[in-house]
Design a protein around this motif. Sequence first.
Motif, mmCIF file in Angstrom:
data_model
loop_
_atom_site.group_PDB
_atom_site.id
_atom_site.type_symbol
_atom_site.label_atom_id
_atom_site.label_comp_id
_atom_site.label_asym_id
_atom_site.label_seq_id
_atom_site.Cartn_x
_atom_site.Cartn_y
_atom_site.Cartn_z
ATOM 1 N N LEU A 100 0.806 -1.219 0.000
ATOM 2 C CA LEU A 100 0.000 0.000 0.000
ATOM 3 C C LEU A 100 0.840 1.270 0.000
ATOM 4 C CD1 LEU A 100 -2.906 -0.922 2.453
ATOM 5 C CD2 LEU A 100 -2.915 -0.926 -0.041
ATOM 6 N N LEU A 101 1.996 1.237 0.638
ATOM 7 C CA LEU A 101 2.815 2.437 0.732
ATOM 8 C C LEU A 101 3.347 2.873 -0.635
ATOM 9 C CD1 LEU A 101 4.794 2.001 4.066
ATOM 10 C CD2 LEU A 101 2.655 3.208 3.625
ATOM 11 N N PHE A 102 3.514 1.922 -1.561
ATOM 12 C CA PHE A 102 3.909 2.305 -2.919
ATOM 13 C C PHE A 102 2.866 3.245 -3.529
ATOM 14 C CE2 PHE A 102 6.141 -1.823 -2.510
ATOM 15 C CZ PHE A 102 7.428 -1.393 -2.776
ATOM 16 N N GLY A 103 1.592 2.886 -3.342
ATOM 17 C CA GLY A 103 0.521 3.729 -3.868
ATOM 18 C C GLY A 103 0.452 5.075 -3.180
ATOM 19 N N VAL A 104 0.726 5.101 -1.882
ATOM 20 C CA VAL A 104 0.710 6.364 -1.142
ATOM 21 C C VAL A 104 1.807 7.296 -1.658
ATOM 22 C CG1 VAL A 104 1.019 7.437 1.122
ATOM 23 C CG2 VAL A 104 -0.321 5.335 0.911
ATOM 24 N N VAL A 105 3.005 6.757 -1.831
ATOM 25 C CA VAL A 105 4.116 7.569 -2.344
ATOM 26 C C VAL A 105 3.801 8.076 -3.746
ATOM 27 C CG1 VAL A 105 6.545 7.537 -3.031
ATOM 28 C CG2 VAL A 105 5.828 6.392 -0.927
ATOM 29 N N GLN A 106 3.233 7.223 -4.573
ATOM 30 C CA GLN A 106 2.871 7.634 -5.929
ATOM 31 C C GLN A 106 1.821 8.749 -5.904
ATOM 32 O OE1 GLN A 106 0.762 4.690 -8.246
ATOM 33 N NE2 GLN A 106 1.442 5.553 -10.177
ATOM 34 N N LYS A 107 0.862 8.645 -5.002
ATOM 35 C CA LYS A 107 -0.196 9.659 -4.913
ATOM 36 C C LYS A 107 0.354 10.978 -4.406
ATOM 37 C CE LYS A 107 -4.684 10.463 -5.244
ATOM 38 N NZ LYS A 107 -5.424 10.292 -6.508
ATOM 39 N N TRP A 112 5.794 7.974 -10.353
ATOM 40 C CA TRP A 112 6.255 6.629 -10.006
ATOM 41 C C TRP A 112 7.780 6.625 -9.997
ATOM 42 C CZ3 TRP A 112 4.213 2.519 -7.843
ATOM 43 C CH2 TRP A 112 4.924 1.311 -7.858
ATOM 44 N N ILE A 113 8.367 6.330 -8.838
ATOM 45 C CA ILE A 113 9.817 6.436 -8.679
ATOM 46 C C ILE A 113 10.483 5.092 -8.423
ATOM 47 C CG2 ILE A 113 9.637 8.797 -7.801
ATOM 48 C CD1 ILE A 113 9.945 7.668 -4.977
ATOM 49 N N PHE A 114 9.739 3.999 -8.561
ATOM 50 C CA PHE A 114 10.255 2.692 -8.150
ATOM 51 C C PHE A 114 10.694 1.791 -9.298
ATOM 52 C CE2 PHE A 114 7.151 4.086 -4.922
ATOM 53 C CZ PHE A 114 7.995 4.164 -3.830
ATOM 54 N N GLY A 115 10.642 2.273 -10.526
ATOM 55 C CA GLY A 115 11.147 1.488 -11.642
ATOM 56 C C GLY A 115 10.115 0.582 -12.283
ATOM 57 N N LEU A 116 10.494 -0.011 -13.413
ATOM 58 C CA LEU A 116 9.582 -0.825 -14.208
ATOM 59 C C LEU A 116 9.187 -2.115 -13.497
ATOM 60 C CD1 LEU A 116 8.084 -1.387 -16.850
ATOM 61 C CD2 LEU A 116 10.203 -2.344 -17.774
ATOM 62 N N ILE A 183 1.341 -7.750 -18.146
ATOM 63 C CA ILE A 183 1.614 -7.528 -19.568
ATOM 64 C C ILE A 183 1.341 -6.084 -19.966
ATOM 65 C CG2 ILE A 183 0.952 -8.201 -21.910
ATOM 66 C CD1 ILE A 183 0.247 -10.972 -20.754
ATOM 67 N N PHE A 184 0.226 -5.528 -19.494
ATOM 68 C CA PHE A 184 -0.212 -4.226 -19.972
ATOM 69 C C PHE A 184 0.311 -3.048 -19.147
ATOM 70 C CE2 PHE A 184 -3.708 -7.003 -21.584
ATOM 71 C CZ PHE A 184 -3.446 -6.818 -22.931
ATOM 72 N N ARG A 185 0.990 -3.286 -18.026
ATOM 73 C CA ARG A 185 1.558 -2.183 -17.236
ATOM 74 C C ARG A 185 2.922 -1.788 -17.776
ATOM 75 N NH1 ARG A 185 -1.361 1.142 -13.793
ATOM 76 N NH2 ARG A 185 -3.304 -0.012 -13.502
ATOM 77 N N ASP A 186 3.193 -0.479 -17.796
ATOM 78 C CA ASP A 186 4.475 -0.011 -18.310
ATOM 79 C C ASP A 186 4.777 1.373 -17.740
ATOM 80 O OD1 ASP A 186 6.820 -0.004 -19.651
ATOM 81 O OD2 ASP A 186 5.962 0.048 -21.663
ATOM 82 N N ILE A 187 6.037 1.789 -17.878
ATOM 83 C CA ILE A 187 6.488 3.101 -17.448
ATOM 84 C C ILE A 187 6.365 4.077 -18.613
ATOM 85 C CG2 ILE A 187 8.487 4.464 -16.740
ATOM 86 C CD1 ILE A 187 7.431 2.879 -14.468
ATOM 87 N N THR A 193 7.368 10.693 -14.502
ATOM 88 C CA THR A 193 7.344 9.258 -14.758
ATOM 89 C C THR A 193 6.076 8.663 -14.161
ATOM 90 O OG1 THR A 193 9.754 9.172 -14.675
ATOM 91 C CG2 THR A 193 8.574 7.096 -14.449
ATOM 92 N N LYS A 194 5.338 7.931 -14.977
ATOM 93 C CA LYS A 194 4.078 7.338 -14.545
ATOM 94 C C LYS A 194 4.093 5.831 -14.772
ATOM 95 C CE LYS A 194 1.922 11.344 -13.778
ATOM 96 N NZ LYS A 194 1.346 11.743 -12.488
ATOM 97 N N CYS A 195 3.448 5.125 -13.856
ATOM 98 C CA CYS A 195 3.216 3.686 -14.027
ATOM 99 C C CYS A 195 1.769 3.522 -14.451
ATOM 100 C CB CYS A 195 3.503 2.939 -12.723
ATOM 101 S SG CYS A 195 3.097 1.169 -12.792
#
Length: 350
Positions: A100-107, A112-116, A183-187, A193-195
């Motif tokens: 969940l914290l990944f989503g919080v940081v992204q929001k 998105w800072i965590f890579g592909l 398959i369909f998620r990408d940077i 930078t967006k995921c």
Amino acid sequence: MQDTPWTGRQSTGPMTDSRGTMTSIPVTAAEYPDFKNQSSALCTDVKCVIYSVANVIIFILGIAGNSLVIWIAGFKMKKSVIATWYLSLAVSDFIMCSTLLFGVVQKVTDEWIFGLFLCKFRYFIKLINMYSSVFILVFISVDRCILVMFPVWARNKRTVRKAAVIIMLAWIISAALSSPETIFRDIVHKQKTKCVRKDINEQSHIAIVSCQFIFGFVIPFLIIVICYVLIMRMMKFNQMTTSKKPFKIMTMLIAAFLICWLPFHLYSFLKIHYKGFNFVEVLKLFGVILANANSCLNPLLYAFMGRDFKKQCYSVLSNIENAIEEEEEGQEGVQGTAINNSEESISSVV
């Protein structure tokens, strides 16, 4: 030379006039986005604050509650089919809460800072745990129904090994249903930078959302409702209980499942044709929060309501309390007395 009209937040840029003299002209923020206030990326709007605060609370409660369930079901309780369900459900919810914290940081950062790899992995884990958690809730409901309707058969045929095999199959099916998200998620690299999900045609999008809705909500919900209706009818017919507490608990379990997951799936369908509308964005906010909250509610709704589980939980808490008392007072035998007293009180209540 005519003055350039004021069009917003401005800066100045060099320019050579007809006499070769360097002058300056206004440059708008729209022409140079980097001139925007850097604080605009911070979490200041209401939706961002609600999302971030709610998910941090869910993260804390979910990690704590599911860790306790994993400890008790995995190490304190005797190995049984019910303990296997609880343990698997807690592991699934624990993994879900840990992302969940990944989503919080992204929001908060709007980036998105965590890579592909983590971009794909986070959404894959999110879906695989959605499916596995829902499937395990179905197994718990079916198992309870079998115990009530076929007690003799259940006593002879229900084994921990069979339960473990069922759990493994549930995780394999969940992984297969979640693979399209990988398959369909990408940077995407634009201003930030967006995921994001890759552009797919409408038919494929509808197929993915429909698959999630049917296998992640409709079929599990119908099975859970049918199981609990059969349980209530059997208990009422055989007069197995005079208390209304079991019926209230079953109603609460069904209602919690419906409330937690229905808004999320409604949003998934509505965003196909109404993406960007305010009511869809609000539904997305509460749909995602409620779906995440299901992972911290499951320990309370399924594990801690069980009599044996509550007994072990109180026993663990009593051990901690007695250890502190022994350290402070130096009294011997306090731990055993406190544990016995807590077990007697639990048995008298339940």
